[in-house]
Design a protein around this motif. Sequence first.
Motif, PDB file in Angstrom:
ATOM      1  N   GLU A  42       2.812  -1.327  -7.649  1.00  0.00           N
ATOM      2  CA  GLU A  42       2.501  -0.421  -6.542  1.00  0.00           C
ATOM      3  C   GLU A  42       2.962   0.996  -6.881  1.00  0.00           C
ATOM      4  N   GLY A 180      -4.898   6.879  -6.723  1.00  0.00           N
ATOM      5  CA  GLY A 180      -5.199   6.482  -8.094  1.00  0.00           C
ATOM      6  C   GLY A 180      -6.498   5.673  -8.125  1.00  0.00           C
ATOM      7  N   ILE A 181      -6.713   4.958  -9.223  1.00  0.00           N
ATOM      8  CA  ILE A 181      -7.990   4.258  -9.419  1.00  0.00           C
ATOM      9  C   ILE A 181      -7.951   2.802  -8.945  1.00  0.00           C
ATOM     10  N   MET A 182      -6.748   2.295  -8.605  1.00  0.00           N
ATOM     11  CA  MET A 182      -6.626   0.850  -8.384  1.00  0.00           C
ATOM     12  C   MET A 182      -7.620   0.269  -7.373  1.00  0.00           C
ATOM     13  N   TYR A 233       1.824   9.896   0.899  1.00  0.00           N
ATOM     14  CA  TYR A 233       1.285   9.443  -0.383  1.00  0.00           C
ATOM     15  C   TYR A 233       1.161  10.631  -1.353  1.00  0.00           C
ATOM     16  N   GLY A 348      -0.576   1.203  -0.204  1.00  0.00           N
ATOM     17  CA  GLY A 348       0.067   2.515  -0.231  1.00  0.00           C
ATOM     18  C   GLY A 348       1.373   2.593   0.547  1.00  0.00           C
TER      19      GLY A 348
HETATM   20  C1  GLA Z   1      -3.178   3.333  -2.296  1.00  0.00           C
HETATM   21  C2  GLA Z   1      -3.959   4.088  -3.361  1.00  0.00           C
HETATM   22  C3  GLA Z   1      -3.893   3.397  -4.730  1.00  0.00           C
HETATM   23  C4  GLA Z   1      -2.456   3.055  -5.099  1.00  0.00           C
HETATM   24  C5  GLA Z   1      -1.729   2.377  -3.940  1.00  0.00           C
HETATM   25  C6  GLA Z   1      -0.274   2.203  -4.204  1.00  0.00           C
HETATM   26  O1  GLA Z   1      -3.804   2.097  -2.046  1.00  0.00           O
HETATM   27  O2  GLA Z   1      -5.308   4.240  -2.983  1.00  0.00           O
HETATM   28  O3  GLA Z   1      -4.499   4.203  -5.697  1.00  0.00           O
HETATM   29  O4  GLA Z   1      -1.768   4.191  -5.536  1.00  0.00           O
HETATM   30  O5  GLA Z   1      -1.848   3.107  -2.726  1.00  0.00           O
HETATM   31  O6  GLA Z   1      -0.075   1.315  -5.245  1.00  0.00           O
END
Ligand code: GLA
Length: 399
Positions: A42, A180-182, A233, A348
């Motif tokens: 995370e 991020g891209i996750m 965030y 998040g």
């Molecule tokens: C949100 C973001 C992700 C990632 C998570 C934390 O879901 O969209 O890219 O950073 O938080 O892991």
Amino acid sequence: MDQKKTEAEILRDLKEQFAAQYGDAEDVRFFFAPGRVNLIGEHTDYNGGHVFPCALTIGTYAAARRRKDDRIRLFSMNGKGDHFEEFSTKDLAQEGKSGWTMYPLGVVWAFAGRGMPLPEGFEMAIYGNIPNGSGLSSSASLEVLTGFVLRELYGLPVDLVELAKIGQYSENNYNGMQCGIMDQFASAMGKEGHAIFLDTADLSYTYAPVVLKGRKLVITNSKVKHQLTDSGYNDRRKTCEAALADLQRVVPIHALGELTPEEFEAHKDAIADEDRRRKAKHAVYENARTVQAVRELQDGNIEAFGRLMNESHVSLRDDYDVSCPEIDILAEEAWKLPGVVGARITGGGFGGCTVAIVDDDAVSSYCEKLGRVYREKTGIEADFYIVEIGSGPREIATP
Ligand code: GLA
């Protein structure tokens, strides 16, 4: 979570609403893209680290078709008020736009920015069965869904990884959330029964079968979403960037994810202040935990995987400061219950859900007992959901 409606019922309702909104349902096509739950890793994805999410079988559905003019017409069956809005392919500027339509429009805008402007508009009705703000990526599923719909309706030359990047790009630059891209990657690349072990440094990935040997993944929705979500965030991301810049004075790295915990300990005094140091520590240790957790899962050591989930929670609570009292109750009370192998906040943060690994025969008492304690302590009725790991986006043929 709305698990009551079957897919067939959802599609029937969508078709009806589509016809009511747009005159008829001739030539309409149906699509789906999933939400995701992250098992571990995370706040590592914008630090060049590893993540381990899986796609869910809940997500967002669309009924869509092309138009012959420049109109983009968007209708949602979720939420209250402002269900319908109309735009033009010729005016995608962010100014004057707000609300949920920013997600699909941002994707249209991102396609245009990549040399793929839409030749004509389209009309779409959507329905999502992921609770908004629960940390299960309702927004990423809507972005990936829109990208997939556009690809299929207009024959655009993009693969699924590109769709994930387009979703992230639009969220960062159109919606101002520096994610991020996750989430987009998990939605676009999900595989039934598997979690995705993704290295966000270069987007290399492998699929790991989620075999829990007589246990289930259980999501608990706290039903709280704290105000800070987006600004908190973005702040965390800035803090990590500042810590990285401090470290780069003493060690040649491009991202916090390149450091092992030992290297971090050796160089951490280069970080200017305690707050930055704690945030960077989380990013480095969480990355190491994720790599180890995947190894444990592959070796069948589910208890070890669970312990790493618990450590992840503690780190997100104490070092990264993205938990909240309600989520801490859900995780910490879960740890006390029989048959619980591990539990942590997922997504998040600042509210949303926890994810736990629970023995099959303890699942119902888990839901009952945790639900009761949570109600007593917060007055809120938590929702429980047993995870089914689904696949990425798809078109759905209807009779
Ligand atoms: C949100 C973001 C992700 C990632 C998570 C934390 O879901 O969209 O890219 O950073 O938080 O892991």
